[in-house]
Design a protein around this motif. Structure first.
Motif, PDB file in Angstrom:
ATOM      1  N   TYR A 156      50.099   0.705  11.247  1.00  0.00           N
ATOM      2  CA  TYR A 156      49.149  -0.197  11.895  1.00  0.00           C
ATOM      3  C   TYR A 156      49.397  -0.177  13.401  1.00  0.00           C
ATOM      4  CZ  TYR A 156      48.421  -1.838   7.131  1.00  0.00           C
ATOM      5  OH  TYR A 156      48.128  -1.894   5.785  1.00  0.00           O
ATOM      6  N   THR A 159      45.810  -2.923  18.578  1.00  0.00           N
ATOM      7  CA  THR A 159      44.601  -2.610  19.358  1.00  0.00           C
ATOM      8  C   THR A 159      44.437  -3.503  20.581  1.00  0.00           C
ATOM      9  OG1 THR A 159      43.278  -4.016  17.876  1.00  0.00           O
ATOM     10  CG2 THR A 159      43.360  -1.658  17.376  1.00  0.00           C
ATOM     11  N   ASN A 274      46.067  -8.250  16.923  1.00  0.00           N
ATOM     12  CA  ASN A 274      45.104  -7.363  16.260  1.00  0.00           C
ATOM     13  C   ASN A 274      45.753  -6.020  15.931  1.00  0.00           C
ATOM     14  OD1 ASN A 274      42.537  -8.967  16.357  1.00  0.00           O
ATOM     15  ND2 ASN A 274      43.024  -8.939  18.538  1.00  0.00           N
ATOM     16  N   GLN A 276      45.455  -2.687  13.545  1.00  0.00           N
ATOM     17  CA  GLN A 276      44.468  -1.926  12.783  1.00  0.00           C
ATOM     18  C   GLN A 276      45.141  -0.775  12.045  1.00  0.00           C
ATOM     19  OE1 GLN A 276      40.949  -0.644  15.015  1.00  0.00           O
ATOM     20  NE2 GLN A 276      41.118   1.376  14.051  1.00  0.00           N
ATOM     21  N   MET A 339      40.092  -3.931   4.392  1.00  0.00           N
ATOM     22  CA  MET A 339      40.842  -2.954   5.174  1.00  0.00           C
ATOM     23  C   MET A 339      41.131  -1.680   4.374  1.00  0.00           C
ATOM     24  SD  MET A 339      44.508  -3.428   7.133  1.00  0.00           S
ATOM     25  CE  MET A 339      43.902  -4.769   8.159  1.00  0.00           C
TER      26      MET A 339
END
Length: 377
Positions: A156, A159, A274, A276, A339
């Protein structure tokens, strides 16, 4: 003298009755002491609220048991096997491929699941393709597991600090200088990191295991050589990593990319960060965690274990693991994880980890141990 004893008789009588009353109360209290239903689980899987809810159900249905979480939490196949063998638990949350690893040592300590049990009312709601996977079936064709939830060894990226245009697209990018000292790796289950190295070379992440299964001795010798490309790749990956984690991922300001099983990511989003999932073009290595009953759990205790399992495959918990643990639920009654997608993704598009045999496990461990020594980890 006779008068004095007669006069004291009522006092003796009251004292005797009081003593008998206290003894009776103590006996009742002892009879109501709950017996532990010991659960070995990964951190974050069973919440305090879950424990309260299951204990309430058990009490309402007249079972003299209460859930007790085993510590330390689950960490690896070897650690879980040791705790099961030592009879430290009654229920486990084994990762599916752990069951038949290393000559099926763990499978011999588990009992078959009675999927027709009247207490497993939510079992029909599970995805059928997950309920009879070969790596969880015993010699009699009986399942040693109840599907619970799946996920991936994912990476991950933050961001808030990395632009979308700069996000890596390939596993191979982890070896580039621009990402050196920016990512973390798991240190307990070494085959995942070796799998990354194999994927970066254009192979299946389980290429060594597959070569051993097909008796391709030359490939195994070449790939596992201390001076070979694969050994160089895994050592360089370990050198490039900023940090390593054992049980759960650590998020900090020094990391741009965090490797994770998934459950910790939601808590970071709650904090406002955040992160991602990096959608590597090579794919992801997937796992399925299950619920299992240890041999020797029988009678009312087994019934209590089934009630526990049924609660955890029910819609409420399955919804939580999808929304809060970044996992793919095993229940058909729960919407797909936004996700990761749904169970069809895990089966069709993602590399599902096989039950490594003793030989492949030993080779992988030897190679990653070399990398640890070389890099000082």
């Amino acid at each position: 003298m006779r008068f004095k004893l007669s006069a004291l008789w009522p006092i003796f009588t009251v004292a005797l009755l009081f003593s008998m009353s206290c003894y009776s109360a103590n006996q009742t209290e002892e009879a109501e002491v709950k017996q532990p239903l010991r659960v070995l689980t990964w951190e974050g899987y069973v919440t305090a609220e879950d424990v309260r809810e299951v204990n309430l159900i058990l009490t309402e249905q007249g079972y003299n048991y209460e859930v007790e979480l085993v510590t330390p939490f689950a960490q690896s196949a070897d650690q879980m096997f040791d705790l099961i063998r030592a009879r430290k638990c009654d229920i486990t949350f084994l990762t599916l491929y752990f069951i038949k690893m290393q000559k099926e040592q763990t499978s011999k300590l588990l009992q078959a699941i009675n999927i027709q049990s009247p207490r497993l009312t939510h079992f029909p709601d599970l995805h059928a393709k997950l309920t009879r996977l070969d790596i969880g079936i015993n010699a009699n064709g009986e399942p040693l597991y109840i599907p619970w939830g799946g996920g991936i060894y994912g990476f991950y990226i933050n961001t808030d600090k990395v632009k979308q245009a700069d996000i890596p697209t390939s596993v191979s990018d982890l070896w580039l200088d621009e990402w050196k000292n920016t990512f973390s790796l798991n240190i307990a289950q070494e085959w995942y990191n070796l799998g990354l190295a194999l994927m970066s070379m254009g192979h299946s992440p389980f290429y060594l295991y597959e070569s051993l299964k097909s008796h391709d001795r030359q490939t195994v010798l070449k790939m596992s050589s201390p001076d070979g490309e694969l050994q160089y790749k895994i050592a360089k990956l370990y050198l490039a990593a900023k940090s390593f984690w054992l049980n759960s991922s650590g998020f900090n300001d020094e990391l741009l990319i965090v490797s994770s099983w998934g459950p910790e990511v939601h808590s970071q989003h709650v904090k406002g960060d955040n992160w991602q999932l990096i959608d590597f073009k090579e794919g992801h290595m997937a796992w399925l965690d299950t619920i299992n009953f240890v041999k020797g759990v029988e009678g009312k205790k087994l019934e209590a274990a089934e009630i526990f399992a049924n609660y955890f495959i029910g819609k409420e918990v399955q919804t939580r693991i999808s929304s809060e643990l970044s996992m793919i639920p095993a229940s058909k009654k729960v919407a797909a994880n936004p996700m990761l997608g749904d169970v069809n993704n895990i089966v069709k598009k993602i590399w599902v980890v096989p039950p490594f045999d003793n030989s492949s496990y030993d080779i992988m461990k030897k190679m990653t141990d070399r990398a640890k020594v070389t890099t000082g980890h």
